[in-house]
Design an enzyme around this catalytic site. Sequence first.
Site, PDB file in Angstrom:
ATOM      1  N   GLY A   1       0.838  -1.204   0.000  1.00 21.65           N
ATOM      2  CA  GLY A   1       0.000   0.000   0.000  1.00 21.65           C
ATOM      3  C   GLY A   1       0.870   1.249   0.000  1.00 21.65           C
ATOM      4  N   GLY A   2       2.028   1.172  -0.666  1.00 22.12           N
ATOM      5  CA  GLY A   2       3.015   2.260  -0.603  1.00 22.12           C
ATOM      6  C   GLY A   2       2.784   3.393  -1.589  1.00 22.12           C
TER       7      GLY A   2
ATOM      8  N   GLY B   1      -1.421   7.636   0.743  1.00 20.66           N
ATOM      9  CA  GLY B   1      -1.638   7.848   2.178  1.00 20.66           C
ATOM     10  C   GLY B   1      -0.401   7.651   3.049  1.00 20.66           C
TER      11      GLY B   1
ATOM     12  CG  ASP C   1      -5.036  -8.434  -4.632  1.00 20.81           C
ATOM     13  OD1 ASP C   1      -4.969  -8.544  -3.393  1.00 20.81           O
ATOM     14  OD2 ASP C   1      -6.107  -8.314  -5.253  1.00 20.81           O
TER      15      ASP C   1
ATOM     16  NE  ARG D   1      -7.822  -8.734  -2.425  1.00 23.33           N
ATOM     17  CZ  ARG D   1      -8.820  -8.024  -2.962  1.00 23.33           C
ATOM     18  NH1 ARG D   1     -10.040  -8.119  -2.468  1.00 23.33           N
ATOM     19  NH2 ARG D   1      -8.595  -7.233  -3.979  1.00 23.33           N
TER      20      ARG D   1
ATOM     21  CB  SER E   1     -22.840  -9.531   2.061  1.00 17.89           C
ATOM     22  OG  SER E   1     -21.621  -8.996   1.589  1.00 17.89           O
TER      23      SER E   1
ATOM     24  CE1 TYR F   1     -10.483  -1.176  13.559  1.00 17.62           C
ATOM     25  CE2 TYR F   1     -11.014   1.158  13.663  1.00 17.62           C
ATOM     26  CZ  TYR F   1     -10.756   0.019  12.925  1.00 17.62           C
ATOM     27  OH  TYR F   1     -10.765   0.066  11.556  1.00 17.62           O
TER      28      TYR F   1
HETATM   29  C1  HXC Z   1     -20.944  -2.731   2.957  1.00 22.05           C
HETATM   30  C2  HXC Z   1     -19.456  -3.309   1.254  1.00 22.05           C
HETATM   31  C3  HXC Z   1     -19.025  -1.945   1.154  1.00 22.05           C
HETATM   32  C4  HXC Z   1     -19.638  -0.968   2.026  1.00 22.05           C
HETATM   33  C5  HXC Z   1     -17.926  -3.133  -0.294  1.00 22.05           C
HETATM   34  N1  HXC Z   1     -18.738  -3.990   0.336  1.00 22.05           N
HETATM   35  N2  HXC Z   1     -18.068  -1.874   0.181  1.00 22.05           N
HETATM   36  N3  HXC Z   1     -20.392  -3.695   2.143  1.00 22.05           N
HETATM   37  N4  HXC Z   1     -20.580  -1.410   2.899  1.00 22.05           N
HETATM   38  N5  HXC Z   1     -19.280   0.312   2.004  1.00 22.05           N
HETATM   39  C6  HXC Z   1     -18.879  -5.445   0.086  1.00 22.05           C
HETATM   40  C7  HXC Z   1     -19.427  -5.691  -1.325  1.00 22.05           C
HETATM   41  O1  HXC Z   1     -20.838  -5.630  -1.344  1.00 22.05           O
HETATM   42  C8  HXC Z   1     -18.911  -7.108  -1.618  1.00 22.05           C
HETATM   43  O2  HXC Z   1     -19.695  -8.065  -0.943  1.00 22.05           O
HETATM   44  C9  HXC Z   1     -17.548  -7.114  -0.921  1.00 22.05           C
HETATM   45  O3  HXC Z   1     -17.592  -6.058   0.070  1.00 22.05           O
HETATM   46  C10 HXC Z   1     -16.414  -6.851  -1.882  1.00 22.05           C
HETATM   47  O4  HXC Z   1     -16.632  -5.600  -2.495  1.00 22.05           O
HETATM   48  P1  HXC Z   1     -15.810  -5.154  -3.783  1.00 22.05           P
HETATM   49  O5  HXC Z   1     -16.198  -3.754  -4.115  1.00 22.05           O
HETATM   50  O6  HXC Z   1     -15.923  -6.190  -4.859  1.00 22.05           O
HETATM   51  O7  HXC Z   1     -14.304  -5.226  -3.223  1.00 22.05           O
HETATM   52  P2  HXC Z   1     -12.954  -4.669  -3.851  1.00 22.05           P
HETATM   53  O8  HXC Z   1     -13.167  -4.080  -5.217  1.00 22.05           O
HETATM   54  O9  HXC Z   1     -11.947  -5.743  -3.675  1.00 22.05           O
HETATM   55  O10 HXC Z   1     -12.609  -3.410  -2.887  1.00 22.05           O
HETATM   56  C11 HXC Z   1     -12.207  -3.609  -1.572  1.00 22.05           C
HETATM   57  C12 HXC Z   1     -12.755  -2.526  -0.641  1.00 22.05           C
HETATM   58  C13 HXC Z   1     -12.443  -1.094  -1.166  1.00 22.05           C
HETATM   59  C14 HXC Z   1     -12.161  -2.776   0.739  1.00 22.05           C
HETATM   60  C15 HXC Z   1     -14.286  -2.678  -0.539  1.00 22.05           C
HETATM   61  O11 HXC Z   1     -12.979  -0.109  -0.291  1.00 22.05           O
HETATM   62  C16 HXC Z   1     -10.957  -0.873  -1.318  1.00 22.05           C
HETATM   63  O12 HXC Z   1     -10.394  -1.180  -2.363  1.00 22.05           O
HETATM   64  N6  HXC Z   1     -10.267  -0.318  -0.277  1.00 22.05           N
HETATM   65  C17 HXC Z   1      -8.817  -0.139  -0.243  1.00 22.05           C
HETATM   66  C18 HXC Z   1      -8.385   1.089   0.479  1.00 22.05           C
HETATM   67  C19 HXC Z   1      -9.019   1.364   1.799  1.00 22.05           C
HETATM   68  O13 HXC Z   1     -10.057   0.788   2.170  1.00 22.05           O
HETATM   69  N7  HXC Z   1      -8.405   2.277   2.546  1.00 22.05           N
HETATM   70  C20 HXC Z   1      -8.875   2.680   3.873  1.00 22.05           C
HETATM   71  C21 HXC Z   1      -7.971   2.161   4.915  1.00 22.05           C
HETATM   72  S1  HXC Z   1      -8.262   3.103   6.331  1.00 22.05           S
HETATM   73  P3  HXC Z   1     -20.467  -9.256  -1.744  1.00 22.05           P
HETATM   74  O14 HXC Z   1     -21.170 -10.000  -0.670  1.00 22.05           O
HETATM   75  O15 HXC Z   1     -21.348  -8.562  -2.713  1.00 22.05           O
HETATM   76  O16 HXC Z   1     -19.366 -10.051  -2.398  1.00 22.05           O
HETATM   77  C22 HXC Z   1      -8.221   2.206   7.711  1.00 22.05           C
HETATM   78  C23 HXC Z   1      -8.339   3.083   8.938  1.00 22.05           C
HETATM   79  C24 HXC Z   1      -8.563   2.372  10.213  1.00 22.05           C
HETATM   80  O17 HXC Z   1      -8.116   1.014   7.698  1.00 22.05           O
HETATM   81  C25 HXC Z   1      -8.770   3.248  11.436  1.00 22.05           C
HETATM   82  C26 HXC Z   1      -9.311   4.616  11.278  1.00 22.05           C
HETATM   83  C27 HXC Z   1      -9.240   5.468  12.508  1.00 22.05           C
HETATM   84  P1  NAP Z   2      -5.036   4.246   2.001  1.00 20.46           P
HETATM   85  O1  NAP Z   2      -4.302   5.384   1.377  1.00 20.46           O
HETATM   86  O2  NAP Z   2      -6.363   3.874   1.444  1.00 20.46           O
HETATM   87  O3  NAP Z   2      -4.063   3.009   2.050  1.00 20.46           O
HETATM   88  C1  NAP Z   2      -4.429   1.691   1.821  1.00 20.46           C
HETATM   89  C2  NAP Z   2      -3.497   1.108   0.768  1.00 20.46           C
HETATM   90  O4  NAP Z   2      -3.691  -0.295   0.677  1.00 20.46           O
HETATM   91  C3  NAP Z   2      -3.720   1.689  -0.628  1.00 20.46           C
HETATM   92  O5  NAP Z   2      -2.487   2.148  -1.143  1.00 20.46           O
HETATM   93  C4  NAP Z   2      -4.230   0.510  -1.456  1.00 20.46           C
HETATM   94  O6  NAP Z   2      -3.737   0.585  -2.798  1.00 20.46           O
HETATM   95  C5  NAP Z   2      -3.631  -0.677  -0.689  1.00 20.46           C
HETATM   96  N1  NAP Z   2      -4.397  -1.899  -0.873  1.00 20.46           N
HETATM   97  C6  NAP Z   2      -5.716  -2.100  -0.625  1.00 20.46           C
HETATM   98  N2  NAP Z   2      -6.061  -3.345  -0.943  1.00 20.46           N
HETATM   99  C7  NAP Z   2      -4.946  -3.975  -1.383  1.00 20.46           C
HETATM  100  C8  NAP Z   2      -4.651  -5.276  -1.860  1.00 20.46           C
HETATM  101  N3  NAP Z   2      -5.589  -6.203  -1.940  1.00 20.46           N
HETATM  102  N4  NAP Z   2      -3.385  -5.567  -2.215  1.00 20.46           N
HETATM  103  C9  NAP Z   2      -2.411  -4.630  -2.133  1.00 20.46           C
HETATM  104  N5  NAP Z   2      -2.615  -3.371  -1.710  1.00 20.46           N
HETATM  105  C10 NAP Z   2      -3.871  -3.051  -1.336  1.00 20.46           C
HETATM  106  O7  NAP Z   2      -5.301   4.558   3.561  1.00 20.46           O
HETATM  107  P2  NAP Z   2      -4.313   4.988   4.751  1.00 20.46           P
HETATM  108  O8  NAP Z   2      -5.126   5.817   5.650  1.00 20.46           O
HETATM  109  O9  NAP Z   2      -3.026   5.489   4.233  1.00 20.46           O
HETATM  110  O10 NAP Z   2      -4.085   3.593   5.500  1.00 20.46           O
HETATM  111  C11 NAP Z   2      -2.794   2.997   5.615  1.00 20.46           C
HETATM  112  C12 NAP Z   2      -2.751   2.068   6.814  1.00 20.46           C
HETATM  113  O11 NAP Z   2      -2.959   2.802   8.018  1.00 20.46           O
HETATM  114  C13 NAP Z   2      -3.811   0.979   6.820  1.00 20.46           C
HETATM  115  O12 NAP Z   2      -3.270  -0.210   7.351  1.00 20.46           O
HETATM  116  C14 NAP Z   2      -4.860   1.520   7.763  1.00 20.46           C
HETATM  117  O13 NAP Z   2      -5.655   0.521   8.335  1.00 20.46           O
HETATM  118  C15 NAP Z   2      -3.968   2.190   8.774  1.00 20.46           C
HETATM  119  N6  NAP Z   2      -4.636   3.196   9.590  1.00 20.46           N
HETATM  120  C16 NAP Z   2      -4.987   4.390   9.051  1.00 20.46           C
HETATM  121  C17 NAP Z   2      -5.590   5.333   9.842  1.00 20.46           C
HETATM  122  C18 NAP Z   2      -5.973   6.693   9.324  1.00 20.46           C
HETATM  123  O14 NAP Z   2      -6.580   7.460  10.069  1.00 20.46           O
HETATM  124  N7  NAP Z   2      -5.626   7.041   8.095  1.00 20.46           N
HETATM  125  C19 NAP Z   2      -5.854   5.044  11.188  1.00 20.46           C
HETATM  126  C20 NAP Z   2      -5.504   3.803  11.692  1.00 20.46           C
HETATM  127  C21 NAP Z   2      -4.872   2.880  10.883  1.00 20.46           C
HETATM  128  P3  NAP Z   2      -4.514  -0.022  -4.071  1.00 20.46           P
HETATM  129  O15 NAP Z   2      -5.911   0.490  -4.015  1.00 20.46           O
HETATM  130  O16 NAP Z   2      -3.695   0.489  -5.231  1.00 20.46           O
HETATM  131  O17 NAP Z   2      -4.406  -1.493  -3.956  1.00 20.46           O
END
Ligand code: HXC
Ligand code: NAP
Length: 278
Positions: free
Chosen positions: A16-17, A20, A66, A68, A106, A147
């Site tokens: 995820g480099g 963010g 990826d 995964r 789901s 959390y």
């Molecule tokens: C409910 C959801 C949903 C939503 C997706 N799904 N988004 N369900 N609410 N908002 C469900 C879909 O219906 C589907 O279920 C399954 O999840 C897979 O969805 P896809 O869209 O096909 O997944 P994909 O394209 O692989 O995308 C993954 C993702 C997406 C996680 C949903 O948001 C993503 O790419 N995120 C990467 C970056 C990210 O999330 N960054 C934030 C990190 S911040 P079904 O049943 O239909 O298969 C963080 C901070 C922590 O972690 C602490 C903060 C203080």
């Molecule tokens: P972000 O920019 O959305 O970072 C998430 C990264 O993960 C993206 O670069 C994304 O890139 C990559 N990623 C997602 N799915 C992946 C997959 N299947 N394979 C490889 N890469 C994947 O959000 P961020 O806030 O910087 O979060 C970074 C880390 O900090 C996370 O572990 C998050 O849980 C943690 N964190 C963040 C916060 C906050 O307040 N920001 C607080 C607590 C913890 P692609 O979409 O290109 O794959």
Amino acid sequence: MFDPDLLKNKTVIITGGGTGLGKSMAQRFGELGANLVITSRKLEVLEETAEEIRTSGASVLPVQCDVRKPAEVEKMVSQTVEEFGSVNVLVNNAAGNFISPTEKLSPGGFQVIVDIVLNGTFNCTLSVGQEMIKSGGGVILNIITTYAWTGSGYVVPSACAKAGVLAMTRSLAVEWAKHGIRTNAIAPGPFPTEGAWKRLVVPGLGIEKKIKKRIPLKRFGEQRELADLATFLISDGTGYINGEVVTIDGGEWLKGAGQFNDLDKVPNSVWKFMSKKR
Ligand code: HXC
Ligand code: NAP
């Protein structure tokens, strides 16, 4: 804060480099002399970030992967070794998250988060760990969240997955120490990033203001602060820190935990009254 050559000759993989916090860590490690491998699903984003970081003189290899998919992870690690000779540091930073009432999830929604956060961290840790064992050691740094131990409503898949990564951190800190591998974690509080904010901050409800209010330091984290903490933890000077989780949240989670913390609002007149012997 650090010697400019602190990370010279170290090769660091950051999942995820491209965006963010991962990008901020990559930038900081690069400034301090590290060779970088940044990896995620979107090659275009990685290439753009790599180009930016190279302006500081760092060597950066962007690799689409990826987390995964174990075969893609193995290939990414082989490419790293081919390019730079070995891997010294792995930062498991890639994550997926969204907010949802749990009863509306789901099975696929739960699975996708656990797959990225927990299984993805394991896949990278396994491949890189095998390489580090061969080469005599290294450092693994996992990015979790507070959390992971308190739990949190509305992010149940992420809370479960991050709790698993916390358990992995502490387990491997013991098991792999004999191979010269240190394993630690950082637990950030809120740091504004595009990825987190667009998925976790509900617009129009003044949530940002409310979050800031409950943080004792009354502000969000700055990405550079987290990058500096990560630098400290991966550097050789912290060679005796193993199995630790360092929280960087301005005091946020403790504020919610202490039963009397809300007494901030008690006026002086009441304190005067309370101080009388009864
Ligand atoms: C409910 C959801 C949903 C939503 C997706 N799904 N988004 N369900 N609410 N908002 C469900 C879909 O219906 C589907 O279920 C399954 O999840 C897979 O969805 P896809 O869209 O096909 O997944 P994909 O394209 O692989 O995308 C993954 C993702 C997406 C996680 C949903 O948001 C993503 O790419 N995120 C990467 C970056 C990210 O999330 N960054 C934030 C990190 S911040 P079904 O049943 O239909 O298969 C963080 C901070 C922590 O972690 C602490 C903060 C203080
Ligand atoms: P972000 O920019 O959305 O970072 C998430 C990264 O993960 C993206 O670069 C994304 O890139 C990559 N990623 C997602 N799915 C992946 C997959 N299947 N394979 C490889 N890469 C994947 O959000 P961020 O806030 O910087 O979060 C970074 C880390 O900090 C996370 O572990 C998050 O849980 C943690 N964190 C963040 C916060 C906050 O307040 N920001 C607080 C607590 C913890 P692609 O979409 O290109 O794959």
